[in-house]
Design an enzyme around this catalytic site. Structure first.
Site, PDB file in Angstrom:
ATOM      1  N   ASN A 184       0.825  -1.208   0.000  1.00 41.51           N
ATOM      2  CA  ASN A 184       0.000   0.000   0.000  1.00 41.51           C
ATOM      3  C   ASN A 184       0.861   1.259   0.000  1.00 41.51           C
ATOM      4  OD1 ASN A 184      -2.418   1.757   0.663  1.00 41.51           O
ATOM      5  ND2 ASN A 184      -1.193   2.058   2.519  1.00 41.51           N
ATOM      6  N   HIS A 224      -6.586  -0.150   3.055  1.00 42.66           N
ATOM      7  CA  HIS A 224      -6.140   1.127   2.499  1.00 42.66           C
ATOM      8  C   HIS A 224      -5.978   1.089   0.991  1.00 42.66           C
ATOM      9  CE1 HIS A 224      -5.744   2.656   6.548  1.00 42.66           C
ATOM     10  NE2 HIS A 224      -5.266   1.468   6.862  1.00 42.66           N
ATOM     11  N   ASP A 230      -0.793  -6.668   3.401  1.00 40.39           N
ATOM     12  CA  ASP A 230      -0.765  -5.692   4.483  1.00 40.39           C
ATOM     13  C   ASP A 230      -1.608  -4.475   4.117  1.00 40.39           C
ATOM     14  OD1 ASP A 230       0.663  -4.572   6.966  1.00 40.39           O
ATOM     15  OD2 ASP A 230       1.161  -3.065   5.471  1.00 40.39           O
ATOM     16  N   GLU A 256      -5.514  -8.152   4.984  1.00 41.32           N
ATOM     17  CA  GLU A 256      -5.665  -7.574   6.305  1.00 41.32           C
ATOM     18  C   GLU A 256      -6.626  -6.392   6.217  1.00 41.32           C
ATOM     19  OE1 GLU A 256      -3.440  -5.240   9.823  1.00 41.32           O
ATOM     20  OE2 GLU A 256      -3.480  -4.651   7.739  1.00 41.32           O
ATOM     21  N   ASP A 277       1.822   6.939   0.104  1.00 42.29           N
ATOM     22  CA  ASP A 277       0.729   6.071  -0.341  1.00 42.29           C
ATOM     23  C   ASP A 277       0.768   5.838  -1.853  1.00 42.29           C
ATOM     24  OD1 ASP A 277      -1.615   4.772   0.961  1.00 42.29           O
ATOM     25  OD2 ASP A 277      -2.691   5.807  -0.658  1.00 42.29           O
TER      26      ASP A 277
HETATM   27  C1  LAG Z   1      -0.169  -2.802   9.101  1.00 42.99           C
HETATM   28  N1  LAG Z   1      -1.245  -3.332   8.681  1.00 42.99           N
HETATM   29  O1  LAG Z   1      -2.142  -2.690   7.996  1.00 42.99           O
HETATM   30  C2  LAG Z   1       0.801  -3.553   9.919  1.00 42.99           C
HETATM   31  O2  LAG Z   1       0.215  -4.755  10.432  1.00 42.99           O
HETATM   32  C3  LAG Z   1       1.301  -2.638  10.995  1.00 42.99           C
HETATM   33  O3  LAG Z   1       2.185  -3.331  11.852  1.00 42.99           O
HETATM   34  C4  LAG Z   1       1.980  -1.442  10.342  1.00 42.99           C
HETATM   35  O4  LAG Z   1       2.345  -0.459  11.322  1.00 42.99           O
HETATM   36  C5  LAG Z   1       1.051  -0.722   9.384  1.00 42.99           C
HETATM   37  N2  LAG Z   1       0.031  -1.511   8.801  1.00 42.99           N
HETATM   38  C6  LAG Z   1       1.873  -0.139   8.226  1.00 42.99           C
HETATM   39  O5  LAG Z   1       2.319  -1.164   7.375  1.00 42.99           O
HETATM   40  C7  LAG Z   1       3.654  -0.557  11.834  1.00 42.99           C
HETATM   41  C8  LAG Z   1       3.733   0.091  13.210  1.00 42.99           C
HETATM   42  C9  LAG Z   1       3.743   1.596  13.118  1.00 42.99           C
HETATM   43  C10 LAG Z   1       4.843   2.068  12.170  1.00 42.99           C
HETATM   44  C11 LAG Z   1       4.525   1.457  10.803  1.00 42.99           C
HETATM   45  C12 LAG Z   1       5.545   1.838   9.744  1.00 42.99           C
HETATM   46  O6  LAG Z   1       2.628  -0.342  14.010  1.00 42.99           O
HETATM   47  O7  LAG Z   1       4.047   2.107  14.434  1.00 42.99           O
HETATM   48  O8  LAG Z   1       4.835   3.480  12.086  1.00 42.99           O
HETATM   49  O9  LAG Z   1       4.565   0.015  10.906  1.00 42.99           O
HETATM   50  O10 LAG Z   1       6.828   1.408  10.107  1.00 42.99           O
HETATM   51  C13 LAG Z   1       6.063   4.120  12.435  1.00 42.99           C
HETATM   52  C14 LAG Z   1       5.884   5.108  13.574  1.00 42.99           C
HETATM   53  C15 LAG Z   1       4.964   6.247  13.106  1.00 42.99           C
HETATM   54  C16 LAG Z   1       5.544   6.921  11.866  1.00 42.99           C
HETATM   55  C17 LAG Z   1       5.733   5.859  10.781  1.00 42.99           C
HETATM   56  C18 LAG Z   1       6.402   6.435   9.537  1.00 42.99           C
HETATM   57  O11 LAG Z   1       5.300   4.450  14.687  1.00 42.99           O
HETATM   58  O12 LAG Z   1       4.888   7.227  14.156  1.00 42.99           O
HETATM   59  O13 LAG Z   1       4.649   7.908  11.378  1.00 42.99           O
HETATM   60  O14 LAG Z   1       6.595   4.814  11.276  1.00 42.99           O
HETATM   61  O15 LAG Z   1       7.713   6.847   9.809  1.00 42.99           O
HETATM   62 CA    CA Z   2      -3.732   3.616  -0.053  1.00 47.16          CA
END
Ligand code: LAG
Ligand code: CA
Length: 500
Positions: free
Chosen positions: A132, A229, A225, A251, A195
């Protein structure tokens, strides 16, 4: 100890259908009570998957050979295999920099070797497809495999110049604010993650090529994943050219009152059904009685389209479900999932953590260290942050995977519930009691299991040729099973663990 020496190996669990039927017939002939006609073997279904979260490719290869295949697991879901941003957090895996199959979990060659090893063990391989979006990094950088990138420019793959990204212009910073607005959810950014314009042919073609590359290495299926979206037709477009039979598990997190629902995606394949894990958490904290009916009603995808799970890497962190931190209660949830007929089960297996961002143990370069399960994996094991929890190796979980292979597709023929306990029987082939209460369950329960004495398969079962049980035993007589089940525990019996 989870491994038995050869005389105690329950080899029957892995026999193909025909051999299993023959073994059961043999078993019937060798016992005085005989096995009733209702106990004819159902087809062996190796439908249970395990998400080996942040396991390296060499560690998964070894686990397929040593444990997953022998225990009867049918498929493994890996973490994302593509090049990703640098950083120690686990979620760097979810920020793709390119579709090169070089990550801190292993190289392309190691990935191919893992697939070969798993297939040899009878285990199919699904990988997590993060398609995505690309990274969420405002500053330019270099990915794990050395590819340079900036937020909206991934040389040789995607760029703003080519119109490959959405800039939705609907919200501050173009980030998703409201899940009530389907256009935002699909064309704005999830947490600043660039995106992809998945409606465009050139983007779809690149995603399709990435998936095809994985299929060329033998990969059997994908977790899509962030499917919510992307429009269902976008997913349809980039999965259309996959070989027939390639697994697609989308998902689509179910959210009450949201315009985007898992049901909108069923034409593309299966969906991860979040309702089951949320509901079982509530029932194990309150009234367990209705747990056997979970999987029906408007909040559940049809069983043949649902991948069902107690928790995953996101929900064990956001606490929307039970997790390994819940110990014995969590284990009972896995037992219930594996006992039932709803959906295709997916067991989660991760590492202990205090900090939700903390990544798996890594070397100085950031390469993830190979996982290993402790000597006695189980809900009571003492774990330090970073230790592998190995839920899939807990005796009750692995034991239920074997039980499920024995009952096959047999229907539920017995159900029982009293206080904080429930019981379920499948086709006169297997029976399980789950005691979620604080006191033992000591009673007789009607069962279709044939008369005889059975070993508890969650406590090691029994030698195929008879003899003592590793754990406790229970006797069936006059259509009832006499059980003694300690508090917050489960026991299960099946026709392959009847004492001769
Ligand atoms: C998913 N499914 O739809 C995944 O199962 C989930 O684990 C993913 O989030 C999300 N979608 C994006 O693929 C994980 C973390 C986030 C992390 C994101 C990107 O739960 O915390 O965001 O992966 O690595 C992190 C920071 C954010 C920041 C972002 C971009 O926590 O604060 O904005 O990175 O830098
Ligand atoms: Ca999208």
């Amino acid at each position: 100890m989870t491994h038995r020496t050869p005389p105690f190996t329950r080899t029957r669990r892995l026999l193909p259908t025909v051999a299993l039927a023959a073994a059961l017939a043999l078993l019937a002939g060798c016992t005085t009570s005989g096995v009733s006609a209702s106990a004819t073997a159902a087809p062996a279904v190796r439908d249970v998957g395990v998400q080996l979260f942040q396991w390296t490719w060499p560690a998964i290869a070894r686990e397929c050979t040593d444990r997953l295949g022998p225990a009867g697991y049918g498929w493994v879901l890996t973490s994302p295999p593509q090049e990703h941003v640098l950083g120690s957090q686990w979620w760097t895996s979810y920020q793709p920099v390119s579709y090169r199959l070089e990550s801190r979990l292993g190289t392309r060659e190691q990935l191919a070797a893992m697939v070969t090893a798993c297939h040899a063990a009878g285990v199919r391989v699904y990988t997590d497809a993060v398609v995505n979006h690309m990274t969420g990094q405002d500053a330019p950088g270099v990915g794990w495999a050395g590819s340079s990138y900036s937020h909206y420019d991934y040389p040789g793959l995607y760029s703003d110049a080519a119109g490959d990204f959405h800039h939705c212009g609907l919200t501050p910073g173009d980030d998703i604010v409201s899940y009530q607005d389907a256009t935002q959810v699909r064309t704005c950014q999830l947490s600043n993650l660039a995106d992809l314009a998945t409606e465009k042919p050139q983007v779809r073609q690149k995603i399709a090529a990435y998936l095809a590359d994985l299929v060329s290495l033998g990969v059997d299926g994908f977790r899509i994943d962030a499917a919510k979206h992307m429009a269902p037709e976008d997913i349809a477009a980039f999965t259309a050219s996959l070989p027939a039979g390639t697994g697609v598990v989308q998902e689509v997190i179910r959210g009450s009152g949201e315009p985007i629902t898992p049901e909108q995606y069923l034409a593309n394949g299966k969906v991860l059904e979040f309702s089951w894990g949320r509901d079982v958490k509530g029932m194990l904290a309150g009234s367990i009685g209705p747990v056997l009916a979970l999987g029906t009603g408007s909040r559940y995808a049809p069983s043949d389209k649902a991948v069902v799970f107690v928790d995953n890497h996101d929900t064990e962190r956001n606490r929307s479900t039970l997790s390994y931190r819940d110990g014995a209660t969590y284990q009972l949830a896995d037992v219930l999932m594996l006992a039932g007929t709803y959906g295709t089960p997916l067991v989660h297996s991760g590492y202990a953590f205090d900090d939700r961002d903390a990544g798996p143990r890594q070397d100085a370069r950031g390469a993830v260290l190979d996982a290993a399960c402790g000597a006695a994996p189980g809900p009571g094991a003492a774990l330090q942050p970073g230790d592998w929890v190995c839920q899939h190796a807990w005796p009750a979980v692995a034991g239920m995977v074997g039980w499920r292979a024995v009952v096959g597709s047999a229907a539920v023929v017995d159900t029982w519930s009293e206080g904080d306990a429930v019981a379920l029987g499948r086709g006169g082939l297997g029976f399980v009691v789950v005691n979620n209460g604080d006191s033992p369950v000591a009673t007789s329960i009607p069962t279709h299991l044939p008369a005889g004495t059975y070993c508890d398969v969650l406590a090691g079962g029994a030698p195929v040729s008879g003899g003592r049980c590793t754990g406790s035993s229970a006797t069936v007589k006059g259509g009832e099973i006499v059980v003694q089940v300690p508090p917050r525990s489960a026991q299960a019996w099946d026709v392959s663990a009847r004492r001769g």
